[in-house]
Design a protein around this motif. Structure first.
Motif, short mmCIF file in Angstrom:
data_model
loop_
_atom_site.label_atom_id
_atom_site.label_comp_id
_atom_site.label_asym_id
_atom_site.label_seq_id
_atom_site.Cartn_x
_atom_site.Cartn_y
_atom_site.Cartn_z
N THR A 52 45.25 50.51 31.59
CA THR A 52 44.53 50.63 30.31
C THR A 52 42.91 50.51 30.34
O THR A 52 42.10 51.35 29.88
N ASN A 53 42.55 49.51 31.53
CA ASN A 53 41.08 49.56 31.63
C ASN A 53 40.44 50.53 32.13
O ASN A 53 39.42 50.89 32.31
N MET A 90 38.83 38.88 46.95
CA MET A 90 39.91 39.31 47.58
C MET A 90 40.50 40.88 46.64
O MET A 90 40.79 41.70 47.27
N TRP A 91 40.00 40.91 45.38
CA TRP A 91 39.97 42.09 44.67
C TRP A 91 39.08 43.33 45.27
O TRP A 91 39.65 44.36 45.50
N TYR A 92 37.90 42.82 45.65
CA TYR A 92 37.05 43.84 46.21
C TYR A 92 37.71 44.39 47.55
O TYR A 92 37.74 45.54 47.90
N GLN A 93 37.95 43.55 48.60
CA GLN A 93 38.81 43.81 49.63
C GLN A 93 39.80 44.79 49.50
O GLN A 93 39.82 45.67 50.50
N ALA A 111 36.32 44.13 36.89
CA ALA A 111 36.80 42.79 37.45
C ALA A 111 35.84 41.39 37.38
O ALA A 111 35.77 40.45 37.20
N ARG A 112 34.65 42.10 37.98
CA ARG A 112 33.50 41.15 38.11
C ARG A 112 33.27 40.62 36.70
O ARG A 112 32.92 39.28 36.41
N ASN A 117 33.57 36.31 32.35
CA ASN A 117 33.87 36.08 30.96
C ASN A 117 35.11 35.00 30.88
O ASN A 117 35.19 34.27 30.06
N LEU A 118 36.10 35.21 31.78
CA LEU A 118 37.36 34.47 31.72
C LEU A 118 36.61 32.91 31.97
O LEU A 118 37.16 32.11 31.34
#
Length: 128
Positions: A52-53, A90-93, A111-112, A117-118
């Motif tokens: 979706t994103n 970890m997402w970036y890697q 994601a950043r 925001n979260l």
């Protein structure tokens, strides 16, 4: 040269590869392993979220903010900014291992922003 994220299959590869690493991570894995009961269903939901994103399709149904606030409460308000930093690194890697291109960069940027925001919303929702 790696390909960019092009379709749902690529998103699923990213999500499933990433969460395999997350589940094994000493710093953040327990938040996920002690919360998620049905990993195959959760990976599909996360794939819906990222599809979706990244592709502006209307597949995801859920409230990530509410879910993350609930997890924080269940863990005695112990989720900290460093945990989101670990998640984000970890997402970036994982993206860098699998993909490159405009959509891969969008996935990093979103994601950043989402991690920031979260965490801020979790922190602000805690009873002082």
């Amino acid at each position: 040269m790696k390909n960019d994220i092009q379709n749902r299959e690529d998103v699923f590869l990213l999500v499933s590869t990433f969460y395999t690493k997350v589940r094994a991570n000493q710093k953040i894995g327990h938040f996920f392993n002690e919360t998620i009961e049905d990993w195959p269903a959760h990976l599909e939901k996360l794939t819906d979220f990222w599809e979706t994103n990244l592709f502006m399709v209307s597949k995801f149904r859920g409230n990530p903010m509410r879910a993350h606030k609930q997890v924080d409460r269940e863990f005695n308000n112990s989720i900290e900014q460093e945990h989101f930093g670990e998640w984000l690194n970890m997402w970036y890697q994982t993206i860098d291992e699998l993909f490159e291109g405009d959509r891969a960069n969008i996935a990093k940027n979103r994601a950043r922003n989402m991690a920031h925001n979260l965490f801020m919303n979790i922190y602000m929702s805690r009873e002082q």
